[in-house]
Design an enzyme around this catalytic site. Structure first.
Site, PDB file in Angstrom:
ATOM      1  N   GLU A   1      -0.935  -8.538   4.977  1.00  0.00           N
ATOM      2  CA  GLU A   1      -0.721  -8.746   6.409  1.00  0.00           C
ATOM      3  C   GLU A   1      -1.948  -8.293   7.220  1.00  0.00           C
ATOM      4  O   GLU A   1      -2.224  -8.486   8.472  1.00  0.00           O
ATOM      5  CB  GLU A   1       0.541  -7.811   6.925  1.00  0.00           C
TER       6      GLU A   1
ATOM      7  N   HIS B   1      -3.502  -5.719   1.101  1.00  0.00           N
ATOM      8  CA  HIS B   1      -3.089  -5.791   2.392  1.00  0.00           C
ATOM      9  C   HIS B   1      -2.840  -7.393   2.842  1.00  0.00           C
ATOM     10  O   HIS B   1      -3.717  -7.701   3.527  1.00  0.00           O
ATOM     11  CB  HIS B   1      -3.512  -5.190   3.415  1.00  0.00           C
TER      12      HIS B   1
ATOM     13  N   CYS C   1       0.715  -1.195  -0.154  1.00  0.00           N
ATOM     14  CA  CYS C   1      -0.013   0.090  -0.031  1.00  0.00           C
ATOM     15  C   CYS C   1       0.723   1.261  -0.028  1.00  0.00           C
ATOM     16  O   CYS C   1       1.524   1.448  -0.920  1.00  0.00           O
ATOM     17  CB  CYS C   1      -0.867   0.065   1.209  1.00  0.00           C
TER      18      CYS C   1
END
Lengths: 266, 994
Positions: free
Chosen positions: A226, A224, A95
């Site tokens: 994560e 994302h 990002c």
């Protein structure tokens, strides 16, 4: 030994906790280091096997996402970053991290030129920041070490400036030929890349969700991974559970596991 | 000399900002704008060599999509050009980042006189008059309160010189302090209060006059060289500390309450009698209250490792003046509450909620009020930017619409924090300050922003409301400060901290100094954004992103060094003492001294009359029996029910990766969840549940019923996803119209009685449910008198709930999961349609929108408790596939949302619904009775489920079907039969793209 990963923090980056957790789960040893501490002694970069530019809002995305942070990194750390890449190490950007890497020129990094910006991450076509889940497809022919062997993957997007764009079509073709497009926004029903909002959340050219350099060791993406470490992060985990299809871990972890596996083998 | 740089997108690159302006100009303002392109303008007021300037230009310009020029950049043909820029002294976040980029580029820090300022150019094409363009500038492109707008025709632009003049404040007025003469008449005293926006009453002015006349006070002041009369520093400081905003005088007042039978009751402080008393009573029954009502946020125990804190604030008045700035300040400001609670909490998630006039309002707006659509857009964008840029996920959000919010919008922002239970071996909630500790201010600098914010919000919105009352939050400066504070906390580098919010230093240091017994500060040591601030302004400024700390002398060097490494401003501005007084210097000179006892306890108590008389509101004429498809479709599309997904998707809800039940659920992730669930740490499956209740409409019939229903809603939402009784804490946010009898508020006693009744209900229901209020806030002057018309909000209480969940993996969501599952209705439906969504829809349909009366929903506490205990048991046992609690629109809307979430059909026999007596079709469908659930389970679990609900109203009403049709019928007739697409379309279309 678990490979050491450097996670840069500060100035509005904000995904340090989940990024650190992801690397730990994947078997690496992440360390959070404030940008100012790194700038004070840039050579400490070389103590690490991998580097991550995390998500967030460095400098509030003012002046264009990643610009101010990228300028600061370029000003203080260009030579050490070049050496880091030449040494065969890994860099991941998510990002805002991907935006910073693109502004720096680390991506797509064609012709060994890692410090001239050549593509832009523009405002989403819809004109606003968006947060929802998309499906990614991964391209088998890409050299990207992070995405090897991955099937379609649901992940959240959370950005206002994620549209991969260039006016230079020859450049786009070269990136495609060299396998610098390891992942795209896809229609979950067909698995095919798509231009349609919201499946493609930003209008990215060729539905590009992430880019890597020709070595496949430098990789950035807008979604994302994560943020999908727990199975219950998935927006339909309730149905998956009822149907006995709930995975034991969130799919995003696989990207970190691929990286750790690569580092342990090299 | 300043340099101008203009930046535009290259040809062939989509200009979303420009296109958006053209779209809005055409659709909302009905102006013939054929196209709009936008450009950025930077005024770089930095001493640069030509080569450096070119480097700056290059680095400012994205080489792939943008082009730029120093001075003017050649423009394509246009008819009008509008250039907007911030007025001097207004926070310019983009400019601040640009300054840092310039600093990095030229390799030296900027001087105090240097800076970078930003603006935006809009190049418009179309047959527009100057007046029309000016209107666009005023009502769409900029807010004149904080921005300058300049309009040029193409010819004027060509003839005008390139303007590089920076909007800087060059005020070299010397600092001065003057004393007020309080020896005059009552009229003189009130003139001082009014002219200074002090909002001090006559009784308060008397108290201040008498204090300064005390011989001991005079003697102490004389030794410091202070005059007998109060200085501006002192009077302003007292006005802030005693403001309604800070002191909650109405909640602390002595109230004489007379009910409808003429029975009289004297209440000493609503807060102590009902709110704090509720928590104190519950304290004996729960063991997880850590710190309540004493700190910036309430703290409860989460697990062995962590405590959790929660605070919710409103930021109504600033958001009415500058919706974006007011709202971003609201969210970034409430973040500092948990951040300043205990030894400083880490921020976990945000909540938001707004009450607005309809964005489709077409009536006449009183002069000076913004259109509710503009307020709504600005408020959302402010909280979106504030939350997203701070890296804090949102978890709950709601909107309510009513015309009475035209005068003042309500902007609720909340934040949850977590903190290790002990730090350096000490309980983390404990703050201590000792004489000799340094007073440190850290974070942003002080400007004139927000001066009189606290006293201003304690008044109704008037035409002359002060522009300085607007602040603009800067999330990145705050994020840097936050990370630094967490680092310093874990190193044990300070002893206490609190945030600078309303009232600025005067409020934060006033509070902190009561821990040591006094303080002495030097205002000249506080860093300023620009010159020209008077000492009292420095003390009161509400400039954002600042915290005040107490640092032990032995740590001060390490603390300041770490701040420097983290690029965070921190300055020692004084010392905590035990002198018993708050002493203020400016350089060598003493400018104020107020004794702590008088500052905190000297404010005279108000006495307020309250008289309750039940209101008479007619009910709509009953509808003739028959099909109700149109009613359900109407309700699904009603502003208060319909999907708010378009705006909500612009908030980041997943940063940190801890979400479990998100704000939107269902197979298409498009139905609002009853409550949200998230983990608090990566290492545990325990988490927190968050929900809320709000219903200003019930207030029109009875605020007691409103409050009871609102608490019930907030609790049953938690129960619906799996939260347990005994683990739920509450937060109350009261927003009221002015309830004090005066010439302009002749109905004060009624409004005050409404407040009393709401508080009575709060005590009754919270103590019965064992839901302790742990924190709260009130905002008591939500009236507007602009344009000669008084608009008062309906009494509005937001009751937020937070509950611990031992295993988040057991959470249950609201939508039907699979065909064949059995559908049950739990709880009793009653003839309670008063002020319901259905009655308000029906009254509007009948052309008498005020006639929405009827019986307001009541609460049967024993039945509710039995129901919730049974729900706790069946969820713990894993029996439920779905659970959804009806709210606005009753069972009909609840069934509709549950089928839409599952993308499955259902056939419901309404006769089976547990009901009191024989209800009308409309009451069955639409009554908003409390304490009910719609749940599903697998057919083989039916017997177990029914056993678990023995003793509680519970009935099987139908089956989930694969047909994608919702059918609700009685034995007599089919009331509703609709395919899912029509339901979904109506639910989503109202605010789609808006």
């Amino acid at each position: 030994m678990n490979p050491k990963i450097l996670i840069i923090t500060g100035y509005g980056l904000n995904c340090e906790a989940e990024s650190s957790h992801a690397w730990t789960l994947a078997g690496a040893a992440p360390e959070l280091v404030h940008l100012n501490d790194l700038i004070e002694r840039p050579t400490r970069l070389h103590d690490y096997a991998g580097l991550m530019f995390i998500g967030g809002f460095s400098y509030g995305d003012h002046m264009g996402s990643g610009l101010a942070f990228g300028a600061r990194v370029r000003h203080h750390m260009q030579a050490d970053l070049a050496k880091f890449i030449a040494d065969g190490k890994l860099i991941l950007g998510v990002c805002n991290g991907f935006q910073i890497m693109t502004k720096l020129g680390l991506l797509p990094g064609l012709d060994n030129n890692y410090f001239t910006q050549s593509v832009a991450l523009m405002h989403n076509d819809c004109g606003a920041f968006q947060n929802f889940w998309v499906t990614l497809r991964f391209e088998e022919q890409s050299p990207c070490v992070f995405t090897r062997g991955l099937g379609p993957m649901p992940l959240p997007i959370r950005h206002g400036e994620g549209k991969v764009f260039t006016l230079d079509h020859a450049l786009l073709d070269r990136m495609e030929r060299l396998g610098c497009v390891p992942c795209r926004y896809a229609d979950p029903a067909t698995g095919a890349a798509t231009d349609k909002f919201p499946l493609n959340p930003n209008g990215s050219l060729n539905a590009i969700a992430g880019l890597c350099d020709p070595t496949g060791r430098v990789f950035g993406l807008m979604p994302h991974p994560e943020a999908y470490l727990f199975p219950e992060n998935h927006p339909q985990w309730d149905l998956q559970k009822l149907r006995g299809e709930l995975p034991s871990q969130g799919a995003g972890l696989k990207i970190f596991q691929n990286a750790v596996q690569f580092l342990k083998l090299t | 000399m300043a340099h101008r740089i203009e930046i535009a997108l290259k040809r062939g690159v989509h200009d979303g900002r420009g296109a958006g302006v053209a779209h809005r100009a055409r659709n909302f303002f009905h102006l013939p704008v054929t196209s709009c392109t936008s450009r950025d303008v930077f005024k770089v007021d930095v001493d640069l060599k030509p080569k450096q300037l070119r480097e700056v230009q290059k680095i400012f310009t994205d080489p792939v999509i943008a082009r730029s020029a120093i001075g003017r950049l050649a423009a394509p043909a246009f008819d009008w050009l509008v250039e907007t820029s911030f007025k001097p002294g207004v926070t310019d976040n983009l400019g601040r980042t640009a300054q840092e980029v310039v600093t990095d580029t030229i390799g030296r820090p900027l001087t105090a006189q240097e800076g970078v300022y930003t603006g935006v150019q809009y190049l418009l094409k179309g047959a527009l008059t100057r007046e029309q363009v000016q209107r666009l500038g005023r009502d769409l492109l900029a807010n004149e309160l904080i921005q300058s707008i300049r309009v040029f025709s193409a010819e004027e632009w060509a003839a005008a010189p390139a303007d590089a003049e920076p909007p800087v404040i060059r005020d070299h007025t010397a600092a001065s302090v003057h004393a007020y003469d309080l020896g005059g008449s009552d009229a003189d005293l009130m003139k001082i209060s009014r002219d200074g926006i002090l909002s001090l009453s006559l009784a308060e002015m008397y108290a201040i006059r008498d204090y300064f006349n005390r011989p001991d006070v005079r003697a102490a002041r004389a030794t410091l060289g202070l005059p007998d009369q109060p200085t501006d520093v002192e009077l302003e400081c007292l006005a802030q500390t005693w403001s309604e905003h800070c002191k909650h005088k109405i909640f602390a007042a002595r109230v004489r309450y007379v009910d409808e039978q003429g029975r009289e009751q004297v209440i000493e402080s609503l807060f102590k009698t009902f709110i704090r008393a509720a928590t104190e009573k519950i304290r004996a029954d729960v063991d997880w209250l850590v710190s309540v009502f004493t700190d910036n946020a309430g703290i409860i125990r989460f697990n062995d490792k962590y405590n959790v804190s929660f605070k919710c604030e409103t930021h109504n008045s600033p958001s009415a003046l500058d919706p974006y700035g007011g709202a971003i300040t609201g969210i970034v400001g409430v973040n500092r509450d948990p951040m300043g609670t205990g030894m400083g909490c880490e921020l976990v998630c945000n909540t938001w909620g707004y009450c607005f006039g309809s964005p489709f309002f077409e009536g006449e707006l009183p002069a000076g009020l913004m259109h509710p659509r503009r307020i709504r857009d600005g408020v959302h964008q402010g909280v979106i930017d504030g939350g997203n840029q701070s890296g804090i996920p949102w978890t709950r959000g709601f909107e309510r619409f009513d015309e009475r919010y035209l005068g003042k919008p309500l902007v609720y922002c909340g934040t949850i924090g977590k903190i290790p239970r002990t730090l350096q071996g000490r309980p983390s909630e404990r703050k201590e300050i000792f004489p000799g500790d340094a007073i440190v201010m850290c974070g942003g600098r002080i400007g004139k922003d927000g001066i009189h914010g606290a006293t201003f919000s304690s008044e109704e919105l008037r035409h002359e409301s002060p522009a300085q009352a607007v602040q603009i939050g800067d999330p990145i400066t705050q994020r840097k400060m936050y990370e630094f504070l967490m680092e310093a906390r874990d190193l044990g580098l300070f002893r206490a901290l609190t945030d600078n919010g309303a009232g600025g230093l005067s409020s934060s240091l006033g509070e902190m100094s009561s821990m040591s017994g006094g303080a002495e500060i030097d205002l000249a040591k506080a860093p300023l954004k620009y010159e020209g601030l008077q000492p009292w302004e420095i003390l009161l400024s509400e400039a954002q992103e600042r915290m005040s700390l107490a640092v032990q002398p032995e740590n001060i060097t390490a603390f300041l060094a770490l701040a420097k490494r983290r690029d965070v401003e921190a300055n020692v501005i004084g010392t905590f003492t035990d002198s018993g007084a708050f002493v203020v210097k400016y350089g060598d000179r003493f400018v104020g001294r107020i004794e702590m006892d008088f500052l905190h306890d000297g404010c005279p108590k108000m006495e307020i009359e309250a008289r309750w008389q039940p209101p008479q509101i007619a009910a709509p004429a009953p509808l003739r029996a028959g099909n109700r498809n149109h009613a359900l479709l109407g309700l699904l599309g009603a502003l208060n029910v319909c999907s708010k997904e378009f705006k909500s998707r612009q908030y980041d809800g997943e940063v940190k990766g801890l979400s479990v039940v998100k704000p939107f659920v269902g197979v298409q992730s498009d139905m609002p969840s009853d409550a949200t669930v998230m983990r608090v740490e990566y290492a545990s499956n325990a988490g927190i549940i968050l929900a809320e209740g709000i219903n200003p409409f019930f207030s029109d019939l009875d605020t007691y019923a409103m409050m009871a229903s609102v608490i019930d809603e907030a609790v049953r939402r938690v129960v619906s996803v799996g939260g347990k009784l005994g683990q739920i804490a509450g937060l109350d946010n009261f927003c009221w119209p002015d309830p004090v009898l005066s010439e302009k508020t002749p109905d004060g006693p009624y409004k005050m009685a409404q407040l009393v009744r709401a508080n009575q209900a709060l005590f009754d229901v919270c103590t019965a449910y064992l839901v302790p209020p742990i924190s709260g806030k009130d905002s008591m002057k939500n009236d507007s008198v602009r344009g000669g018309r008084k608009i008062s909000i309906p009494p509005t209480v937001l009751f937020s709930t937070i509950a611990k969940m031992d295993d988040v993996r057991k959470a249950v969501t609201m939508h039907f999961k699979q065909a064949g599952d059995l559908i049950y209705v739990i709880g009793l439906t009653q003839d309670e349609l008063g002020a319901s969504e259905f009655h308000r829809w029906l009254a509007a349909e009948q052309g008498t929108p005020a006639n929405y009366g009827g019986t307001v929903p009541r609460l049967d506490v024993p039945r509710a408790l039995a129901t919730y205990r049974a729900m706790n048991a069946v969820i713990e046992a894993g029996l439920l596939h779905s659970s959804h609690t009806p709210t606005l629109g009753g069972l009909a809307v609840a069934f509709a949302l549950a089928v839409l979430g599952g993308d499955l059909g259902a056939e419901i026999t309404l006769d089976a619904v547990p009901q009191s007596g024989k209800l009308s079709d409309d009451a069955l469908l639409f009554a908003e009775s409390n304490s009910r659930f719609v749940v599903t389970c697998a057919p083989e679990q039916a017997a177990t489920l029914e056993t678990a609900f023995r003793g509680v109203p519970c009935a099987r009403v139908g089956t989930v079907a694969a047909t994608r049709t919702l059918k609700l019928a009685t034995a007599k007739r089919t009331l509703i039969e609709s395919d899912l697409d029509a339901l979904r379309k109506n639910f989503k279309k109202t605010l789609a793209g808006i």
